[in-house]
Motif scaffolding. Structure first.
Motif, mmCIF file in Angstrom:
data_model
loop_
_atom_site.group_PDB
_atom_site.id
_atom_site.type_symbol
_atom_site.label_atom_id
_atom_site.label_comp_id
_atom_site.label_asym_id
_atom_site.label_seq_id
_atom_site.Cartn_x
_atom_site.Cartn_y
_atom_site.Cartn_z
ATOM 1 N N ASN A 196 0.810 -1.215 0.000
ATOM 2 C CA ASN A 196 0.000 0.000 0.000
ATOM 3 C C ASN A 196 0.847 1.272 0.000
ATOM 4 O OD1 ASN A 196 -2.508 -1.386 0.093
ATOM 5 N ND2 ASN A 196 -2.164 -1.803 2.259
ATOM 6 N N ASN A 197 2.088 1.157 -0.428
ATOM 7 C CA ASN A 197 2.982 2.311 -0.365
ATOM 8 C C ASN A 197 3.762 2.478 -1.666
ATOM 9 O OD1 ASN A 197 3.797 4.479 1.143
ATOM 10 N ND2 ASN A 197 5.546 3.438 2.036
ATOM 11 N N LEU A 198 3.126 2.188 -2.788
ATOM 12 C CA LEU A 198 3.802 2.243 -4.080
ATOM 13 C C LEU A 198 4.279 3.649 -4.404
ATOM 14 C CD1 LEU A 198 4.622 0.938 -6.782
ATOM 15 C CD2 LEU A 198 2.316 1.442 -7.620
ATOM 16 N N THR A 199 3.454 4.667 -4.157
ATOM 17 C CA THR A 199 3.811 6.035 -4.545
ATOM 18 C C THR A 199 5.065 6.508 -3.808
ATOM 19 O OG1 THR A 199 2.236 6.863 -2.902
ATOM 20 C CG2 THR A 199 1.463 6.688 -5.160
ATOM 21 N N GLU A 200 5.104 6.298 -2.507
ATOM 22 C CA GLU A 200 6.269 6.750 -1.730
ATOM 23 C C GLU A 200 7.520 5.958 -2.120
ATOM 24 O OE1 GLU A 200 5.680 6.876 2.438
ATOM 25 O OE2 GLU A 200 3.805 8.013 2.318
ATOM 26 N N HIS A 201 7.355 4.691 -2.398
ATOM 27 C CA HIS A 201 8.507 3.861 -2.767
ATOM 28 C C HIS A 201 9.112 4.329 -4.087
ATOM 29 C CE1 HIS A 201 10.892 0.151 -2.489
ATOM 30 N NE2 HIS A 201 10.762 0.083 -3.797
ATOM 31 N N ILE A 202 8.269 4.597 -5.076
ATOM 32 C CA ILE A 202 8.762 5.045 -6.384
ATOM 33 C C ILE A 202 9.416 6.415 -6.257
ATOM 34 C CG2 ILE A 202 8.071 5.752 -8.711
ATOM 35 C CD1 ILE A 202 8.181 2.729 -8.327
ATOM 36 N N LEU A 203 8.810 7.319 -5.497
ATOM 37 C CA LEU A 203 9.402 8.645 -5.308
ATOM 38 C C LEU A 203 10.780 8.520 -4.669
ATOM 39 C CD1 LEU A 203 9.287 11.715 -5.392
ATOM 40 C CD2 LEU A 203 8.069 11.667 -3.197
ATOM 41 N N HIS A 204 10.895 7.666 -3.673
ATOM 42 C CA HIS A 204 12.191 7.462 -3.013
ATOM 43 C C HIS A 204 13.220 6.927 -3.999
ATOM 44 C CE1 HIS A 204 15.205 6.187 -0.101
ATOM 45 N NE2 HIS A 204 15.138 4.970 -0.610
ATOM 46 N N LYS A 205 12.833 5.968 -4.826
ATOM 47 C CA LYS A 205 13.765 5.359 -5.773
ATOM 48 C C LYS A 205 14.195 6.356 -6.858
ATOM 49 C CE LYS A 205 14.235 1.157 -4.207
ATOM 50 N NZ LYS A 205 15.563 0.625 -3.802
#
Length: 582
Positions: A354-363
């Motif tokens: 449930n945290n795809l957006t934050e993960h992609i932004l971090h990457k």
């Protein structure tokens, strides 16, 4: 140091010279030009005075004790605020090419060589002040533009996107390259329970790229809430953008409808990177590339290009991205790219579902290594379930006999009718038109969503199975549904006969009301008597049996309506829907 005030509204000049006579002479000339004047007799003192008074003009001698003019100028220019231009004019007795070069390198905006006449220095001051005034005007305009951009961003985020549906369930990543993002993310729920999503990327970024944002959002939201199909919404938005936007401004966009009823996602990609459908393990089930030029480029959509329909499970996720993600660059000039995105998305969905957006932004941030962002970054992560709203059911009574219709002609409050034939059946969706009439006459209310569902199911049954003679058994599997949809589109394009007749009658009573819906078609009907026994079975058994006969639509209508009556061998139906005022 001496200070002379020529008026609180005048500009302030700093004169720096180790000669008291030169300071006095220059001060007199400046006062004649409307300046207030402060003076310093060495470079170090000049820096202190500059910090204290923040003058509008500096006249600097080159050769002075403690700190010469070159060093003082460098320090003053280093202190000069970005939003303030203070011209610095060197005054010297040295006339050589080297002196000119050193004055420019130190940050000087001009140079005067002694001896000079008072008229010459006055002219030079006026010239350099014109540049300063022009800079101030430009800066003022920039500040006004900044305020406009801030207001527009507040409008976009605080008004338009704040109205998005299911913001707590749909993941949205939005990181602007400038103050105002040219990307727009919209979500809205159709009355039949379908979820519509739009990711748009206007040409460039900044305030200019947002010209079409408000009409885009209004059209998308209003048409979704009225129940127009995704095709109709896309056509309308394309026409509005084509008429509204300048020729060099257009909208790359992906439109998505997720239907739990059909267990399908309808996708139209016009100029954005691929749309992804991931399963619960982060594996790519489908990757839908752009199939059409950006919205607003052509006056009409390309006829042979339509929606891409893919089957989805409740655990799947549809992910939309802008090119700002895949085209983000690191210090070496390498792009983040699709492969990295797919890898990082898989990692996020497996480890942090449930945290795809934050993960992609971090990457992406980690990959770019503090390289300035070149384009707006956007991502929408859409779960294929979990956002549905329950519909209220009436106490149903199923009828299948030729009887008098509910209500009495004498008591009817209003009546509305639409009769469509031939090619008009392919060109017009009557359900939003009917709903618009209902809401104009009776106002907006939550229970009209149920009426929308009833109208949609009954009209689609009349058109698909009555006029087009499509077999519902085709929809028994996701692949079969895709075949069903393609065959439906094919038959609609060649339709030249047949009819569907829709009639509404409304009966108003104290604190309640009843809407009678009558729909008939030119088809041969169906075996409606079979439903009497089927609809009394257990829910799962009834759903399965209804699907085999004519889809799940009749079961749903049966649950929502007070009564449901088929007649004329199944080619006509009357549904009665009642409500209580709250």
């Amino acid at each position: 140091m001496t200070g002379v005030t020529a008026g609180l509204s005048s500009k302030l000049a700093l004169v720096v010279d180790d000669s008291a006579m030169q300071c006095k002479l220059l001060s007199v000339l400046l006062k004649q030009q409307g300046y207030r004047v402060v003076t310093a007799n060495d470079g170090a003192r000049a820096v202190v005075m500059y910090i204290k008074y923040q003058p509008d003009l500096v006249l600097m001698d080159v050769n002075m004790p403690i700190m010469n003019g070159y060093e003082a100028a460098k320090r003053i220019k280093a202190l000069d605020k970005k939003d303030n231009l203070c011209p610095l004019l060197f005054i010297t007795s040295l006339d050589s090419e080297q002196v000119y070069l050193e004055c420019i390198q130190a940050g000087g905006d001009g140079i005067l060589v002694r001896p000079f006449t008072p008229e010459l220095i006055k002219a030079k001051i006026k010239s350099i002040q014109r540049v300063s005034d022009l800079y101030s005007q430009v800066k003022s305009l920039q500040q006004e533009q900044q305020k406009d951009a801030e207001l527009a961003e507040q409008l976009m985020s605080g008004v338009i996107e704040s109205r998005n549906f299911a913001r707590d369930k749909i993941g949205i990543l939005k990181k602007a390259a400038a103050l105002f993002s040219g990307d727009i993310q919209l979500t809205a729920l159709s009355p039949n329970g379908n979820l519509n999503v739009l990711l748009g990327d206007f040409t460039g970024h900044g305030l200019r790229s947002s010209i079409g944002a408000i009409p885009l959002a209004e059209t998308f939201s209003a048409m979704t809430k009225k129940g127009f199909s995704l095709n109709e919404i896309i056509h309308q938005i394309n026409q509005r953008m084509y008429k509204l936007l300048p020729t060099d401004l257009f909208l790359a966009a992906t439109f998505v409808t997720i239907s739990n009823h059909d267990k399908s996602a309808y996708i139209f990609n016009a100029g954005l990177p691929a749309t992804y459908v991931f399963d619960q393990y982060g594996e790519t089930k489908f990757q839908i590339e752009s199939c059409h030029p950006p919205i607003g480029v052509l006056p009409n959509l390309i006829k042979d290009v339509g929606l891409t329909i893919v089957p989805v499970e409740p655990t799947d996720r549809v992910v939309l991205i802008s090119d700002g993600i895949v085209e983000a660059r690191n210090i070496a000039g390498d792009m983040y790219g699709f492969n990295r995105f797919e890898r990082d998305a898989r990692e996020a969905l497996v480890q942090e579902r449930n945290n795809l957006t934050e993960h992609i932004l971090h990457k992406v941030t980690e990959f770019c290594q503090h390289v300035p962002q070149e384009d707006d970054i956007s991502l929408i992560d859409i779960p294929c379930s979990g956002w549905e709203q329950k519909q209220r059911s009436n106490t149903p009574r199923f009828e299948s006999k030729q009887t008098n219709h509910p209500g009495s002609e004498e008591n009817v409050s209003w009546q509305w009718r639409l009769y469509l034939t031939g090619s008009r059946l392919a060109a017009i969706n009557p359900v939003p038109i009917a709903m618009s009439q209902i809401q104009e006459l009776e106002g907006r209310a939550e229970h009209w969503q149920n009426v929308f569902t009833v109208l949609t199911e009954l009209f689609v049954n009349a058109l698909d199975h009555g006029v087009l003679k499509l077999d519902s058994e085709m929809k028994s599997s996701p692949q079969g549904f895709l075949q069903y949809f393609k065959e439906r589109e094919k038959r609609l394009k060649s339709i030249d006969k047949g009819f569907v007749d829709i009639e509404l009658q409304c009966y108003l009573m104290p604190n309640s009301g009843r809407l009678v819906i009558r729909i008939s078609d030119s088809g041969q009907g169906f075996d409606f008597d079979s439903y009497q026994s089927i609809l009394n079975q257990e829910e799962d058994e009834a759903d399965e049996a209804c699907q085999k006969l004519c889809g799940r639509g009749i079961k749903l209508v049966y649950q929502l309506c007070e009564s449901l009556e088929y007649f004329n061998n199944g080619a006509a139906v009357t549904a009665s829907y009642s409500w209580q005022d709250e």
